[in-house]
Design a protein around this motif. Sequence first.
Motif, PDB file in Angstrom:
ATOM      1  N   GLN A   1     -34.431  38.737  68.161  1.00  0.00           N
ATOM      2  CA  GLN A   1     -34.860  37.737  67.182  1.00  0.00           C
ATOM      3  C   GLN A   1     -36.250  37.205  67.513  1.00  0.00           C
ATOM      4  O   GLN A   1     -37.054  36.936  66.607  1.00  0.00           O
ATOM      5  N   LYS A   2     -36.545  37.055  68.797  1.00  0.00           N
ATOM      6  CA  LYS A   2     -37.901  36.643  69.206  1.00  0.00           C
ATOM      7  C   LYS A   2     -38.918  37.713  68.813  1.00  0.00           C
ATOM      8  O   LYS A   2     -40.024  37.406  68.357  1.00  0.00           O
ATOM      9  N   TRP A   3     -38.558  38.979  69.006  1.00  0.00           N
ATOM     10  CA  TRP A   3     -39.442  40.078  68.603  1.00  0.00           C
ATOM     11  C   TRP A   3     -39.716  40.018  67.106  1.00  0.00           C
ATOM     12  O   TRP A   3     -40.871  40.082  66.668  1.00  0.00           O
ATOM     13  N   ASN A   4     -38.660  39.877  66.335  1.00  0.00           N
ATOM     14  CA  ASN A   4     -38.805  39.870  64.881  1.00  0.00           C
ATOM     15  C   ASN A   4     -39.600  38.654  64.399  1.00  0.00           C
ATOM     16  O   ASN A   4     -40.379  38.759  63.442  1.00  0.00           O
ATOM     17  N   GLU A   5     -39.427  37.530  65.059  1.00  0.00           N
ATOM     18  CA  GLU A   5     -40.187  36.340  64.683  1.00  0.00           C
ATOM     19  C   GLU A   5     -41.672  36.552  64.976  1.00  0.00           C
ATOM     20  O   GLU A   5     -42.546  36.170  64.182  1.00  0.00           O
ATOM     21  N   SER A   6     -41.970  37.184  66.108  1.00  0.00           N
ATOM     22  CA  SER A   6     -43.369  37.498  66.437  1.00  0.00           C
ATOM     23  C   SER A   6     -43.956  38.457  65.411  1.00  0.00           C
ATOM     24  O   SER A   6     -45.112  38.324  65.001  1.00  0.00           O
ATOM     25  N   ALA A   7     -43.145  39.439  64.989  1.00  0.00           N
ATOM     26  CA  ALA A   7     -43.596  40.398  63.978  1.00  0.00           C
ATOM     27  C   ALA A   7     -43.891  39.695  62.655  1.00  0.00           C
ATOM     28  O   ALA A   7     -44.877  40.016  61.977  1.00  0.00           O
TER      29      ALA A   7
ATOM     30  N   THR B   1     -44.871  36.607  62.270  1.00  0.00           N
ATOM     31  CA  THR B   1     -46.124  35.868  62.437  1.00  0.00           C
ATOM     32  C   THR B   1     -47.326  36.800  62.273  1.00  0.00           C
ATOM     33  O   THR B   1     -48.308  36.463  61.597  1.00  0.00           O
ATOM     34  N   LEU B   2     -47.239  37.984  62.879  1.00  0.00           N
ATOM     35  CA  LEU B   2     -48.309  38.975  62.740  1.00  0.00           C
ATOM     36  C   LEU B   2     -48.400  39.471  61.300  1.00  0.00           C
ATOM     37  O   LEU B   2     -49.485  39.745  60.788  1.00  0.00           O
ATOM     38  N   GLY B   3     -47.251  39.580  60.661  1.00  0.00           N
ATOM     39  CA  GLY B   3     -47.227  40.039  59.281  1.00  0.00           C
ATOM     40  C   GLY B   3     -48.005  39.116  58.363  1.00  0.00           C
ATOM     41  O   GLY B   3     -48.716  39.575  57.453  1.00  0.00           O
ATOM     42  N   LEU B   4     -47.893  37.823  58.592  1.00  0.00           N
ATOM     43  CA  LEU B   4     -48.645  36.861  57.786  1.00  0.00           C
ATOM     44  C   LEU B   4     -50.145  37.026  58.010  1.00  0.00           C
ATOM     45  O   LEU B   4     -50.948  36.870  57.084  1.00  0.00           O
TER      46      LEU B   4
END
Length: 256
Positions: free
Chosen positions: A196-202, A204-207
């Motif tokens: 979930q931390k990985w996906n949340e970081s992704a 943020t990068l996606g934005l």
Amino acid sequence: MKKWMRQLFLTLSLALTVLFGYGLFSAYMDVTSPPRAEILVKSEERPATPGDTYIALGDSLTRGVGSSNGEGFVPLIGNVLKENHTVERFQNLGVRGARIEDLLAQLEQKEVKRSLKNAKIITITIGGNNLFNSGEILKKYSEETALGILETQIPNLEKTFKHIRESNPNAVILYMGLYNPFKQSPNGDSFDSIIQKWNESARTLGLKYSVQVVDTFNLVTDAKRDLSSDVFHPNDSTYQQIADSMSLVIEKSIIQ
């Protein structure tokens, strides 16, 4: 039973046992340490083909490992896009066993650069092989080690997003978030937190790079039901759900 027949029987039994054991070991290694296909083979330069395309980049998930026909979600999305006249063709550039560093190297190939430049839609699956570390992370699990991998690899994921977006400022780009194939393991809850931390970081990068992150975390909650026989890759039903989720995001993005 004659002595020679008994010896033959014992020899054959031993041989079959060895072969069976090797088969199990090979299957395990194929999942935890999948063969990394050669991605740096130089391809011949060909004239660009006109028309909108859908390009799929990534690892074994893009290749479709685990599906009964070995194709996964890419043709499920691609064929619908063709039927709707959104694109004229699709191309699967996924590499089984690929890590982020492999994808970054692949993005430097001349043919890949040109394909990306002309793409209307791009999907990406990458990072699982980095985070799961070829299965090593399961042998001596440590949340601290897993967090260390995440801290090291998220900057590389950013390089990937940045590179692809710079290659094509206008394409609809989707990144498939990671799911947890190890929910039933003793450290399943801890892995949930890491992923979930990985996906949340992704996200943020996606934005930052206009990359849509498609959530697949909740598509895999029961390994026996949602994964293929290797208990790692999606089965047909889950690949269909992944395709449906991605198609919905693509449709909304194109309408906008």
